[in-house]
Design an enzyme around this catalytic site. Structure first.
Site: not given
Ligand code: IFM
Length: 449
Positions: A166, A354
């Site tokens: 990210e 994710e």
């Molecule tokens: O917890 C975070 C993760 O570290 C990175 N992506 C988003 C998740 C939820 O906010």
């Protein structure tokens, strides 16, 4: 055969990150990270929470991996704490740090779980931050050395590698907001940090190939889909800027070897100091990768306005039926749209690295956690992944965020994303209903309506 059958080559996993679960923040020679420093500043994190103990995964990884095995998790994403390996960020290597990850990965493999290793999930060594962190161009070499050490240590054991996770959080969050470490606020710095981060990513990919590490490497982005709230040309243009800010700003340099010219010009016109970019930089950044990790949680709805400088837009709360505990809208169609947009723009092999939701979980008297809202969220989003896959997006696997409740950055432990509940007082682990539901999805390689 399940109605939504994901095909025989598809894989199913869960994700987590070093700082969010490990704890042991100063044990066995680990150095301080920017998140250790940030948490220890009063008022920065809700309830004064820190990552000092977190889920204590550092000591309880055998139990956690046993739970993963029980659920049938095929791939588990973890990240490497840079200051565990290099307490000072560079120079001296801490053998105990390497030993820890070797043990974790060997235990996963013994239990039939494929590790997916991310090199950087936000816990920069504080010692490097003291030298400027991602603003110092030397970080490309520091990250290169760290990556090489990890590749050499774990070579042959890891099939999937992620360089950085990210980029928008690392640079816009870390360098243009106060609530993400290191807590700097300056948009021009955010873009410089982003450029150095992309170069560091490219350098890690080069080293990965030089070392004949084996497996596949990519980077991980979070790509919300942006919608204009009206058809007016101003709102449509604002939505386009927002989308490019997340997607094209990072992915055009990687896949097309250039920054998006229109957003570049927009920033210039709004007085932003842009990083100096050379042909050599772009060549490094565009080192070919094997897959793109894609995270998705919710969609952005925007109109033109002046609340968000320098993008000149406003986020609008949409009319949807559910918001998660993070206040994020639940908009599954945005998942399909963003996957298809990435396909149209770049057509990479993708891994959903994710997807998941924070909801307030109630532990029943019998100990059961009936988290139907999370199941509903996952079910609705998986249907969109299926649809995108049917429509030609090259999606190789899907991973839930997260295997267990954990430290949700500036929200501390107040937000729960896990398939496994953590009682932070006793550190007891309890599989939630969503964990059992997901386990069935894995077993059936899909699900029915
Ligand atoms: O917890 C975070 C993760 O570290 C990175 N992506 C988003 C998740 C939820 O906010």
């Amino acid at each position: 055969m399940a109605k939504y059958d994901f095909g025989k080559d598809f894989f199913w996993g869960t994700s987590a990150a070093s700082f969010q679960i490990e704890g042991a923040w100063n044990e066995d020679g680990k150095g301080e990270s920017i998140w250790d420093r940030f948490c220890h500043i009063p008022g920065k994190v809700d309830n004064g929470d820190t990552g000092d103990v977190a889920c204590d995964h550092y000591h309880r990884y055998p139990e956690d991996i046993a739970i993963m095995k029980q659920l049938g998790i095929q791939v588990q994403r973890l990240s490497i704490s840079w200051p565990r390996i290099y307490p000072d960020g560079k120079g001296r290597i801490n053998p105990k740090g390497i030993e820890f990850y070797e043990k974790v990965i060997d235990t996963m493999l013994e239990n039939g779980i494929e590790p997916f290793v991310v090199l950087y999930h936000w816990d920069l060594p504080q010692k490097l931050q003291d030298l400027g962190g991602w603003l110092n161009p030397e970080i490309v070499n520091w990250f290169g050395d760290f990556s090489r050490t990890v590749f050499q240590a774990l070579k042959g054991k890891v099939k999937y590698w992620g360089t950085v996770l990210e980029p928008h959080v690392i640079c816009y969050g870390g360098y243009d907001s106060y609530d993400t470490a290191p807590g700097i606020k300056d948009f021009s710095s955010a873009l410089l940090a982003g450029h150095n981060l992309l170069k560091a990513h490219g350098r890690a990919v080069q080293i990965f190939r030089e070392e004949n590490t084996g497996g596949e490497i990519g980077l991980i982005t979070c790509l919300p889909m942006t919608y204009p709230v009206t058809d007016s040309p101003e709102d449509v243009a604002a939505a386009e800027r927002n989308d490019k800010h997340y997607r094209a700003w990072f992915l055009d340099p990687i896949f097309k070897g250039k920054y998006p010219a229109d957003l570049w010009k927009w920033y210039e016109e709004h007085g932003i100091v842009l990083p100096e970019v050379t042909e050599e930089d772009l060549k490094l950044i565009s080192e070919p990768i094997d897959f793109l990790g894609t995270n998705y949680y919710s969609a952005d709805f925007v109109k033109a306005g002046d609340k968000s400088w320098p993008l000149m837009l406003e986020q609008v709360k949409p009319d949807v039926d559910v918001f998660t505990d993070m206040g994020w809208n639940v908009y599954p169609k945005g998942f399909y749209d963003t996957l298809m947009r990435t396909k149209e723009e770049y057509d990479p092999k993708m891994v959903i690295t994710e997807n998941g939701a924070a909801f307030y979980d109630v532990v029943n008297r019998d100990g059961r956690i009936a988290d139907d809202s999370r199941i509903e969220y996952l079910y609705r989003h998986l249907k969109e992944v299926y649809r995108a896959k049917q429509d030609g997006a090259k999606i190789a696997g899907y991973m839930v965020w997260s295997i267990m409740d954990n430290f949700e950055w500036s929200h501390g432990y107040s937000k729960r994303f896990g398939l496994v509940h953590i009682d932070y007082k006793t550190l007891k682990r309890t599989i939630k209903d969503s964990g059992y539901w997901y386990s069935n999805v894995i077993k059936n390689n899909g699900f029915e309506d």
